[in-house]
Design an enzyme around this catalytic site. Structure first.
Site, short mmCIF file in Angstrom:
data_model
loop_
_atom_site.label_atom_id
_atom_site.label_comp_id
_atom_site.label_asym_id
_atom_site.label_seq_id
_atom_site.Cartn_x
_atom_site.Cartn_y
_atom_site.Cartn_z
CB SER A 591 -51.40 34.68 -45.06
OG SER A 591 -50.86 35.52 -45.68
CG ASP A 666 -53.44 41.04 -40.36
OD1 ASP A 666 -52.45 41.53 -41.00
OD2 ASP A 666 -53.75 39.92 -40.64
CG HIS A 698 -50.44 38.29 -41.61
ND1 HIS A 698 -52.07 38.32 -42.05
CD2 HIS A 698 -50.05 37.37 -42.46
CE1 HIS A 698 -52.05 37.56 -42.95
NE2 HIS A 698 -50.81 36.84 -43.21
#
Length: 724
Positions: A591, A666, A698
């Protein structure tokens, strides 16, 4: 004598077994999911305070028997009473399809409770010291956001984009009826930023209902592809990207007795943010923190719950960078005209006592440390109980703060990271904590400090494993700010050898990696890699959480610059260590950490020979409005900052080996980030490795996470470990 000999023999055998067991290496499954499964320290199960009593309930599992037990605090001990067993519950309600475990049971009052199984709500009553459950009601199969109000036994829930209310008499009221699915009622808004975790707000008595209404028709459509069907199907979501159109949110108040809804007149920018929603104690008004789209100006407003009109602005907060409200008002018990407000105005997150006229009464907490949570109040001593990083950012402890004198006293003794729950009158405290040396402890105590009892002290679930040495590291940023990290040495460490190293990082807002918790490594995969001969280094640089606003805002308008400078201080430290192989350095993050990993490979090429970036932000103009514009302003306002952080323009700089990983579904960092990155690499004739996880969002979770971590491990082994 024979018995003693047997005991001694057993001791020797056990010692031999322990010596052997301590040499155990982690399997990949244990390193990946062990802390969620078999290697998780024992913890309290389904703890909940009983309303209005000095008592609590928890679930006990003993030899397969599951029991729900009530413990009453009596002087200097607790008395236990069994309220329910799983066998009893199955006999009462589920004889045809028995439950395998007790559901989460929630108290309504000291004599009644409820739980939910497959959207059927069951209610129970205490009869002769035992809980007897019956069916309360069945909600639609697709009901979501189910919210039970214990005061008047109303149940609010959403079905698709509309909000419904089942009243205590059993009637179901359609609160909203929006045919357009892009008008969403009763759900979270603003992509769950600003501490928003719900869209339904019952009034104190429970007879009125406030709710978010989000109109996102103006937001761009974005396709998320379901590849599990043929032909593939595109689910269209609304994804507001930085600088683009944002959704518009209002707050409705529904009155069941009349069936009417009024909307609060939150005038101003249509795309401002409505945060900190709080009912007044007399139910006559609703408070809202109204934050402008630029996120640098907040108005705390009071609105009439009957007309929707603005009553007054209590106060305003501004900041040259951003204001970040994340907490509703907390009213002081017994004083409906006083509330506690959270603010970063003095550079650290602290608590301020206000009256409902908007007049500041006093700052309750102060210092170069942040408040983490507000647990509740103990009225007899005029104290509010909090957790805070007062002893240092790597620890969290419980404190009582006097509302009159602002005096503060610590409520726990042990080092580590503490989470607390107060009972309804604030007299007793559940303290659960862990630390480097302590897997998990749960302790109940008198808030006055006169008595305590340990409910649980977990054994070390990792004692059989061959574990690495972990060293605390403190470095300095280029401006002298201390930076905290951990160095994890390979097992069987030999200072005369050269080892490959992996830097794991996140370094984004609202996240802190370095804490005094169990396991001290922070991640069993780190320990797994140390077992394979790697040094692991991880550090919280400027921009990360729990260090105050100057530390967090150092990255403002230039994400990926200051943080990388800090991480390069970590690299310089690693280079100073004689046992580090400078030609075998890797970096990994997910991320924001994926953005950092890719940035380091492109903006500082040659430092790392191999990297794995998961779910990376590649171009901040493609990330969501609320988060991105807080830290970067809009692309129109800050073109230089967005350009510097745009990794699509820097693929020509790539050196070494880079693996990108993305979940195809995602909806946080959309797949297009890494797809566009691949195109830029092709355009610049740069080779890059790539892997996707079909159907994952995600994060790659569950059994597939083992596959993910094996792929990451194999990648580093391939490029950093040959020749070991």
């Amino acid at each position: 004598m024979k018995r003693i000999l047997l005991l001694l023999t057993g001791f020797v055998i056990s010692g031999l077994q322990l010596s052997y067991a301590q040499q155990r290496m982690y399997t990949m499954a244990e390193a990946t999911n062990g802390l969620r499964q078999a290697l998780m320290p024992e913890r309290l199960k389904q703890f909940e305070w009983v309303p209005g009593e000095n008592a609590f309930t928890r679930t006990i599992i003993n030899k397969g028997a599951v029991t729900w037990i009530k413990y009453t605090v009596a002087g200097t001990k607790t008395n236990a009473d069994t309220l329910l067993t799983l066998a009893d519950l199955n006999q009462q309600l589920f004889s045809s399809q028995p439950l395998r475990g007790l559901p989460a049971i929630h108290w309504i009052n000291a004599n009644s409770a409820w739980f939910n199984v497959a959207n059927t709500i069951y209610s129970g009553q205490l009869l002769n010291g035992a809980m007897q459950f019956t069916t309360w009601c069945s909600l639609p199969a697709d009901a979501d956001n189910i919210t039970v109000n214990p005061q008047c036994r109303h149940i609010a829930y959403t079905v698709k984009n509309n909000l419904f209310l089942r009243t205590a008499d059993g009637s179901v009221k359609e609160v909203t009826n929006d045919a357009d699915g892009n008008i969403v009622n009763g759900r979270t808004v603003h992509r769950e930023e600003f501490g928003i975790d719900k869209g339904i707000f019952f009034s104190p008595k429970g007879d009125l209902l406030a709710f978010y209404r989000m109109d996102q028709r103006m937001v761009n459509d974005y396709p998320v592809i379901d590849w599990s069907v043929t032909p593939a199907h595109a689910y269209i979501i609304k994804y507001p990207m930085a600088g683009g159109k944002s959704h518009e949110v209002t707050l409705g108040v529904y009155q069941p007795s009349t069936g009417k809804t009024i909307f609060l007149k939150t005038t101003g920018e249509a795309d401002h943010y409505l945060t900190c929603v709080t009912w007044s104690q007399d139910q006559q008004s609703v408070y809202i923190g109204l934050l402008n789209r630029g996120q640098d100006h907040l108005w705390l407003n009071e609105y009439s719950a009957t007309t929707g009109e603005l009553i007054k602005t209590l106060f305003e907060e501004t900041d040259s960078k951003y204001v970040h409200p994340s907490h509703p008002l907390t009213f002081v018990p017994g004083k409906p005209d006083q509330f506690i407000w959270w603010s970063d105005r003095d550079g650290y997150t602290h608590l301020y006592l206000y009256n409902t006229k908007g007049q500041l009464q006093k700052q309750l907490t102060k210092g170069a440390w942040v408040v983490n949570e507000l647990a509740g109040f103990h009225a007899p001593t005029h104290e509010v109980v909090i957790t805070a990083a007062k002893e240092g950012p790597m620890e969290k402890h419980a404190y009582a703060v006097n509302l009159k004198t602002t005096g503060i006293r610590r409520l726990d003794q042990a080092a580590g990271w503490h989470d607390v729950q107060l009972n309804s009158n604030g007299g007793y405290l559940l303290d659960t904590y862990s630390s480097k040396e302590t897997p998990a402890v749960a302790r109940i105590s008198d808030v006055r400090g006169k008595w305590q009892e340990t409910l649980l002290s977990s054994a070390d679930p990792l004692k059989e494993f061959k574990r690495p040495e972990i060293k605390q590291v403190t470095l300095k940023a280029d401006d002298g700010t201390p930076l905290y990290g951990k160095l994890i040495l390979p097992v069987d460490f030999d200072s005369t050898k050269k080892y490959p190293v992996i830097v794991y990082l996140y370094n984004g807002p609202n996240v802190q990696l370095i804490r005094n918790t169990f396991p001290y490594s922070g991640n069993l995969w780190y320990e797994y890699m140390a077992q394979r001969g790697y040094v692991i280094f991880t550090m919280d640089g400027r921009g990360s959480a729990n260090r105050g606003m100057a530390f967090e805002q150092a990255t403002f308008r230039e994400l990926g610059t200051v943080e990388m400078n800090d991480q390069l201080q970590g690299v310089a430290y690693l280079h100073s260590l004689p046992f580090i192989n400078r030609q075998k350095m890797g970096v990994h993050g997910w991320s924001y950490g994926g953005f950092m990993t890719t940035s380091l490979m492109l903006r500082h090429p040659g430092v790392f020979q191999a990297a794995v970036a998961g779910g990376p932000v590649i171009d901040w103009s493609m990330y969501e409005i609320m988060y991105t514009e807080r830290y970067m302003d809009t692309p129109q306002e800050n073109p230089e900052g967005y350009a510097a952080a745009n990794l699509l323009t820097q693929t020509k700089n790539l050196q070494g080996h880079l693996l990108l990983i993305h979940g195809t579904n995602d909806d946080v960092v959309v797949w297009q980030h890494s797809i566009n990155f691949l195109k830029a690499c092709v355009d610049n004739e740069k080779q890059v490795d790539y892997f996707v996880y079909p159907g994952h969002l995600h994060n790659v979770l569950g059994k597939d996470r083992v596959h993910l971590m094996q792929k990451i491990t194999d990648y580093f082994d391939n490029y950093l470990r040959p020749g070991l």
